[in-house]
Design a protein around this motif. Structure first.
Motif, PDB file in Angstrom:
ATOM      1  N   VAL A 149      77.108  49.717  20.396  1.00  0.00           N
ATOM      2  CA  VAL A 149      77.952  48.933  21.291  1.00  0.00           C
ATOM      3  C   VAL A 149      78.848  47.992  20.486  1.00  0.00           C
ATOM      4  CG1 VAL A 149      77.820  46.952  22.856  1.00  0.00           C
ATOM      5  CG2 VAL A 149      76.614  49.051  23.424  1.00  0.00           C
ATOM      6  N   ARG A 150      78.318  47.503  19.358  1.00  0.00           N
ATOM      7  CA  ARG A 150      79.087  46.574  18.526  1.00  0.00           C
ATOM      8  C   ARG A 150      80.176  47.272  17.727  1.00  0.00           C
ATOM      9  NH1 ARG A 150      75.190  43.541  14.736  1.00  0.00           N
ATOM     10  NH2 ARG A 150      77.223  42.810  14.012  1.00  0.00           N
ATOM     11  N   ARG A 151      80.065  48.611  17.561  1.00  0.00           N
ATOM     12  CA  ARG A 151      80.997  49.386  16.745  1.00  0.00           C
ATOM     13  C   ARG A 151      81.109  48.793  15.338  1.00  0.00           C
ATOM     14  NH1 ARG A 151      85.717  50.511  21.305  1.00  0.00           N
ATOM     15  NH2 ARG A 151      84.356  51.624  22.761  1.00  0.00           N
ATOM     16  N   PRO A 152      79.983  48.697  14.632  1.00  0.00           N
ATOM     17  CA  PRO A 152      80.000  48.097  13.294  1.00  0.00           C
ATOM     18  C   PRO A 152      80.559  49.054  12.256  1.00  0.00           C
ATOM     19  CG  PRO A 152      77.828  48.930  13.764  1.00  0.00           C
ATOM     20  CD  PRO A 152      78.636  49.151  15.017  1.00  0.00           C
ATOM     21  N   ALA A 153      80.865  48.502  11.081  1.00  0.00           N
ATOM     22  CA  ALA A 153      81.341  49.335   9.977  1.00  0.00           C
ATOM     23  C   ALA A 153      80.201  50.108   9.336  1.00  0.00           C
ATOM     24  CB  ALA A 153      82.033  48.458   8.932  1.00  0.00           C
ATOM     25  N   VAL A 154      78.980  49.529   9.358  1.00  0.00           N
ATOM     26  CA  VAL A 154      77.835  50.135   8.682  1.00  0.00           C
ATOM     27  C   VAL A 154      76.620  50.071   9.593  1.00  0.00           C
ATOM     28  CG1 VAL A 154      76.319  50.032   6.654  1.00  0.00           C
ATOM     29  CG2 VAL A 154      78.731  49.375   6.437  1.00  0.00           C
ATOM     30  N   PHE A 155      75.872  51.188   9.662  1.00  0.00           N
ATOM     31  CA  PHE A 155      74.595  51.230  10.366  1.00  0.00           C
ATOM     32  C   PHE A 155      73.470  51.237   9.342  1.00  0.00           C
ATOM     33  CE2 PHE A 155      77.367  53.011  13.616  1.00  0.00           C
ATOM     34  CZ  PHE A 155      76.885  52.420  14.775  1.00  0.00           C
ATOM     35  N   LEU A 156      72.458  50.401   9.587  1.00  0.00           N
ATOM     36  CA  LEU A 156      71.262  50.351   8.756  1.00  0.00           C
ATOM     37  C   LEU A 156      70.065  50.730   9.611  1.00  0.00           C
ATOM     38  CD1 LEU A 156      71.903  46.931   6.948  1.00  0.00           C
ATOM     39  CD2 LEU A 156      72.643  49.213   6.213  1.00  0.00           C
ATOM     40  N   PHE A 157      69.274  51.691   9.131  1.00  0.00           N
ATOM     41  CA  PHE A 157      68.096  52.162   9.868  1.00  0.00           C
ATOM     42  C   PHE A 157      66.855  51.935   9.009  1.00  0.00           C
ATOM     43  CE2 PHE A 157      71.663  54.731  11.336  1.00  0.00           C
ATOM     44  CZ  PHE A 157      71.503  54.757  12.714  1.00  0.00           C
TER      45      PHE A 157
END
Length: 351
Positions: A149-157
């Protein structure tokens, strides 16, 4: 999206150093998996990128900007945790839109993005439910929906699938990879599961005791491990690794066991062969050796044969269900181009 660059990253707690100068890049739009044994520092490294752990030394850059001193909320990234980290007193809709409400985004924009994310993850019928009313898989979808939803530049899992059952893990890893491809995002995924790393990642980074052992495409690490640790860690069942002495084009592995050397070497070495690269052979075949079967395990699609030769334990893997029982003697031969050789002192691959 954004490129992530780590340069000589160090982390210490008082006098105890846990990260030792780790450096690697994650390209814009790349999916990278961090793997390694428990306690190797992979989750600590992810939390440093997120800004949840202070950096002792080195730099972290996102989209060309050093973020060592930047607050987590200003790093333009989103993190999905192992335990979902949902607010139990909020509905699914409220959980997914919470970060945007904190940023005082317009209500219409929040509603639109939440409903778009809900459609992606099949959560449209659950928006008014509380987290306690959802299954584990649904909660994980909510956590991922909240992230996108935030449309971030990077996803961390951070090991997001470890609490799910085996069948659901398979489904969810496909969904995470599909989400990555759909968004064109930059993703860093911590896992202890090699299958997840091999099937999801564009590139794998192997860590041990806070140090980078090797980074590369999944099949590159599988086919050409750079050292003994990576050879033994990547692959299930693990590679057979036998100590030996190389001389005159042969490797003596035991009192009565020798194999042709795959490359020129001399002195103390470690010879490696993956279980699936041991082939059944006739007793009189050149290079064949006898193995006494000590156990047989079947998973349906594969049969694992445990045994020993000259007192040395070995594991072989076959997919054609050979009729073998404990106590039988088989003759095996190592695939000529699938063998590995490492220096016994340094542990490094011998080319």
């Amino acid at each position: 999206m954004a490129q992530v660059e780590l340069r000589n990253l160090v982390k210490a707690y008082a006098t105890h150093q846990v990260m030792h100068g780790v450096s690697f890049d994650v390209a814009d739009g790349e999916f990278v998996a961090l793997v390694g044994p428990s306690g190797c520092g992979k989750s600590t490294l992810l939390r440093m990128i997120a800004g949840l752990e202070e950096v002792t030394g080195g730099t972290i850059s996102i989209a060309g900007r050093v973020v060592n001193e930047v607050e987590p909320k200003e790093r333009d990234l989103a993190m999905v945790f192992q335990n979902y980290a949902l607010y139990p007193h909020m509905t699914v809709r409220e959980n997914m839109g919470f970060s945007m409400r904190l940023r005082k985004a317009p209500k219409e924009e929040i509603t639109g993005r939440v409903e778009e994310a809900a459609a992606i993850f099949g959560l449209g019928d659950y928006l008014e439910r509380m987290p306690r009313q959802l299954s584990g898989g649904q909660r994980q979808r909510v956590a991922m929906g909240r992230a996108i939803v935030r449309r971030p530049a990077v996803f961390l899992f951070d090991e997001p699938l470890s609490n799910l059952d085996a069948a659901l893990r398979v489904q969810m890893r496909a969904e995470i990879r599909a989400l990555h491809d759909r968004l064109g995002s930059t993703s860093i995924f911590v896992t202890h599961d090699q299958v997840e790393a091999m099937t999801m990642a564009d590139r794998i980074v192997v860590l041990r005791a806070g140090r980078l052992e090797q980074a590369g495409a999944p099949l590159d690490l599988y086919d050409r491990p750079g050292n003994v640790f990576v050879a033994g860690f990547i692959g299930s069942p693990a590679m057979n690794l036998l100590k030996g002495h190389a001389s005159d084009g042969m490797i003596r592995l035991g009192a009565n066991l020798s194999v042709p050397a795959p490359v020129n070497a001399s002195g103390e070495v470690i010879w490696g062969i993956r279980p699936e690269h041991l082939e059944l052979a006739a007793a009189d075949t050149d290079g064949a050796f006898a193995m006494r079967v000590t156990g047989v395990e079947s998973t349906g699609h594969a049969t694992f044969i445990l045994g020993e030769t000259d007192g040395i334990p070995l594991t072989a893997l076959f997919t054609d269900r050979p009729k073998v029982a404990k106590g039988d003697v088989l003759y095996l031969k190592a695939h000529p181009t699938r063998q590995h050789l490492f220096d016994a002192g340094t542990g490094l691959r011998i080319e």
